[in-house]
Design an enzyme around this catalytic site. Structure first.
Site, PDB file in Angstrom:
ATOM      1  CG  ASP A 191      -1.755   1.137   1.444  1.00 31.94           C
ATOM      2  OD1 ASP A 191      -1.639   2.117   0.668  1.00 31.94           O
ATOM      3  OD2 ASP A 191      -2.578   1.103   2.375  1.00 31.94           O
ATOM      4  CB  ILE A 192       1.510   3.846  -2.575  1.00 30.39           C
ATOM      5  CG1 ILE A 192       2.758   4.613  -2.996  1.00 30.39           C
ATOM      6  CG2 ILE A 192       0.277   4.734  -2.621  1.00 30.39           C
ATOM      7  CD1 ILE A 192       2.807   4.966  -4.467  1.00 30.39           C
ATOM      8  CG  ASN A 249      -9.770  13.147 -10.991  1.00 29.11           C
ATOM      9  OD1 ASN A 249      -9.898  14.367 -10.917  1.00 29.11           O
ATOM     10  ND2 ASN A 249     -10.224  12.322 -10.051  1.00 29.11           N
ATOM     11  N   GLY A 271      -9.781   4.331  -5.823  1.00 28.40           N
ATOM     12  CA  GLY A 271      -8.478   3.710  -6.070  1.00 28.40           C
ATOM     13  C   GLY A 271      -7.380   4.297  -5.193  1.00 28.40           C
ATOM     14  CB  VAL A 272      -3.725   4.608  -5.742  1.00 27.20           C
ATOM     15  CG1 VAL A 272      -3.567   5.460  -6.970  1.00 27.20           C
ATOM     16  CG2 VAL A 272      -2.525   4.762  -4.830  1.00 27.20           C
ATOM     17  CG  ASP A 273      -7.022  10.616  -6.374  1.00 22.05           C
ATOM     18  OD1 ASP A 273      -6.347  11.266  -5.563  1.00 22.05           O
ATOM     19  OD2 ASP A 273      -7.768  11.144  -7.228  1.00 22.05           O
ATOM     20  CE1 TYR A 311      -9.482   7.981 -15.068  1.00 19.87           C
ATOM     21  CE2 TYR A 311      -7.246   8.798 -15.195  1.00 19.87           C
ATOM     22  CZ  TYR A 311      -8.575   9.009 -14.909  1.00 19.87           C
ATOM     23  OH  TYR A 311      -8.989  10.243 -14.452  1.00 19.87           O
TER      24      TYR A 311
HETATM   25  N1  AR6 Z   1      -1.420   1.583  -2.996  1.00 15.70           N
HETATM   26  C1  AR6 Z   1      -0.823   1.286  -4.177  1.00 15.70           C
HETATM   27  N2  AR6 Z   1      -1.505   1.021  -5.309  1.00 15.70           N
HETATM   28  C2  AR6 Z   1      -2.859   1.047  -5.239  1.00 15.70           C
HETATM   29  C3  AR6 Z   1      -3.566   1.355  -4.062  1.00 15.70           C
HETATM   30  C4  AR6 Z   1      -2.788   1.634  -2.895  1.00 15.70           C
HETATM   31  N3  AR6 Z   1      -3.354   1.940  -1.722  1.00 15.70           N
HETATM   32  N4  AR6 Z   1      -4.906   1.294  -4.333  1.00 15.70           N
HETATM   33  C5  AR6 Z   1      -5.025   0.958  -5.650  1.00 15.70           C
HETATM   34  N5  AR6 Z   1      -3.793   0.802  -6.195  1.00 15.70           N
HETATM   35  P1  AR6 Z   1      -6.385   3.499  -9.905  1.00 15.70           P
HETATM   36  P2  AR6 Z   1      -6.015   4.933 -12.452  1.00 15.70           P
HETATM   37  C6  AR6 Z   1      -3.412   0.445  -7.571  1.00 15.70           C
HETATM   38  O1  AR6 Z   1      -7.723   3.021 -10.312  1.00 15.70           O
HETATM   39  O2  AR6 Z   1      -6.249   3.679 -13.223  1.00 15.70           O
HETATM   40  C7  AR6 Z   1      -9.240   7.567  -9.343  1.00 15.70           C
HETATM   41  O3  AR6 Z   1     -10.592   7.654  -9.050  1.00 15.70           O
HETATM   42  C8  AR6 Z   1      -4.421  -0.284  -8.442  1.00 15.70           C
HETATM   43  O4  AR6 Z   1      -4.388  -1.685  -8.179  1.00 15.70           O
HETATM   44  O5  AR6 Z   1      -6.192   3.974  -8.515  1.00 15.70           O
HETATM   45  O6  AR6 Z   1      -4.837   5.788 -12.828  1.00 15.70           O
HETATM   46  C9  AR6 Z   1      -8.644   8.901  -9.781  1.00 15.70           C
HETATM   47  O7  AR6 Z   1      -9.270   9.985  -9.137  1.00 15.70           O
HETATM   48  C10 AR6 Z   1      -3.900   0.033  -9.838  1.00 15.70           C
HETATM   49  O8  AR6 Z   1      -2.904  -0.903 -10.230  1.00 15.70           O
HETATM   50  O9  AR6 Z   1      -5.867   4.707 -10.860  1.00 15.70           O
HETATM   51  C11 AR6 Z   1      -8.913   8.897 -11.256  1.00 15.70           C
HETATM   52  O10 AR6 Z   1     -10.224   9.346 -11.544  1.00 15.70           O
HETATM   53  C12 AR6 Z   1      -3.234   1.398  -9.686  1.00 15.70           C
HETATM   54  O11 AR6 Z   1      -3.178   1.652  -8.278  1.00 15.70           O
HETATM   55  C13 AR6 Z   1      -8.778   7.444 -11.651  1.00 15.70           C
HETATM   56  O12 AR6 Z   1      -9.072   6.708 -10.462  1.00 15.70           O
HETATM   57  C14 AR6 Z   1      -3.973   2.517 -10.378  1.00 15.70           C
HETATM   58  O13 AR6 Z   1      -5.358   2.323 -10.227  1.00 15.70           O
HETATM   59  C15 AR6 Z   1      -7.370   7.104 -12.069  1.00 15.70           C
HETATM   60  O14 AR6 Z   1      -7.332   5.790 -12.558  1.00 15.70           O
END
Ligand code: AR6
Length: 179
Positions: A13-14, A27, A35-37, A128
């Site tokens: 977890d980052i 975004n 997600g990570v955001d 995304y």
């Molecule tokens: N630590 C590390 N990686 C993570 C974590 C975490 N806690 N949680 C998820 N991931 P995503 P995107 C990974 O969907 O595709 C948001 O709503 C996850 O498994 O977070 O760039 C933003 O506001 C995946 O491999 O980001 C944007 O609207 C990676 O993080 C949109 O999502 C990216 O997944 C961005 O979409």
């Protein structure tokens, strides 16, 4: 020559990473999301959102491929670098170049702030929908090329959250020379 010692790959977890900067897959509104955001804003507290709002009022939206920096709020990381990955739309919309820009612009911003350690999530590979294998190749190659020419050394960690990404990044890491 970039070796296994210059780039780390871990599963986790980052938001728990004690590095100078973690990168957020944001975004263009910088107002948080899922997600990570979502995880970064939840763990980091409202200070990060307040700084994002200041940035938006100063410069407008953060364009795809661009990066901005805030403090880390309550996170162990000192800074958060917010970058906006491309939405995968079949691959004919400059998605690959834009993903590459995310890594390069984040690293440039890190250097400007004297950051010596940085952790990246797998940008664009969640909501995304960027194909994971190709995204991993772009991320790895872009970071490796940057590190090869940068005047100030930076420790880079790829933080993988899901098994598929972790396996892909481990494979790329194994291809690096030992020293
Ligand atoms: N630590 C590390 N990686 C993570 C974590 C975490 N806690 N949680 C998820 N991931 P995503 P995107 C990974 O969907 O595709 C948001 O709503 C996850 O498994 O977070 O760039 C933003 O506001 C995946 O491999 O980001 C944007 O609207 C990676 O993080 C949109 O999502 C990216 O997944 C961005 O979409």
């Amino acid at each position: 020559m970039i070796s296994k010692e210059n780039i780390r790959v871990i599963k986790g977890d980052i938001t728990k990473e004690s590095v100078d900067a973690i990168v957020n897959a944001a975004n263009s509104s910088l107002m948080g999301g899922s997600g990570v955001d979502g995880a970064i804003h939840r763990a980091g507290g409202k200070r990060i959102l307040e700084e994002c709002m200041e940035i938006i009022s100063r410069q407008g939206k953060c364009q795809t491929g661009e990066a901005v920096i805030t403090s880390g709020g309550n996170l162990p990381a000192k800074y958060v670098i917010h970058t906006v990955g491309p939405v995968w739309n079949g691959g004919n919309n400059q998605e690959r170049q834009k993903l590459k820009n995310c890594y390069n612009n984040s690293l440039e911003l890190a250097l400007k702030h004297g950051i010596q350690s940085i952790a990246f999530p797998n940008i664009s590979t969640g909501i995304y929908r960027f194909p994971k294998e190709e995204a991993a190749g772009i991320a790895f190659t872009t970071v490796k090329n940057f590190l090869e020419v940068t005047p100030s050394p930076v420790d880079v960690t790829f933080i993988c959250y899901d098994d598929e990404n972790f396996a892909l990044y481990q494979k790329l890491h194994q291809q690096l020379p030992d020293h």
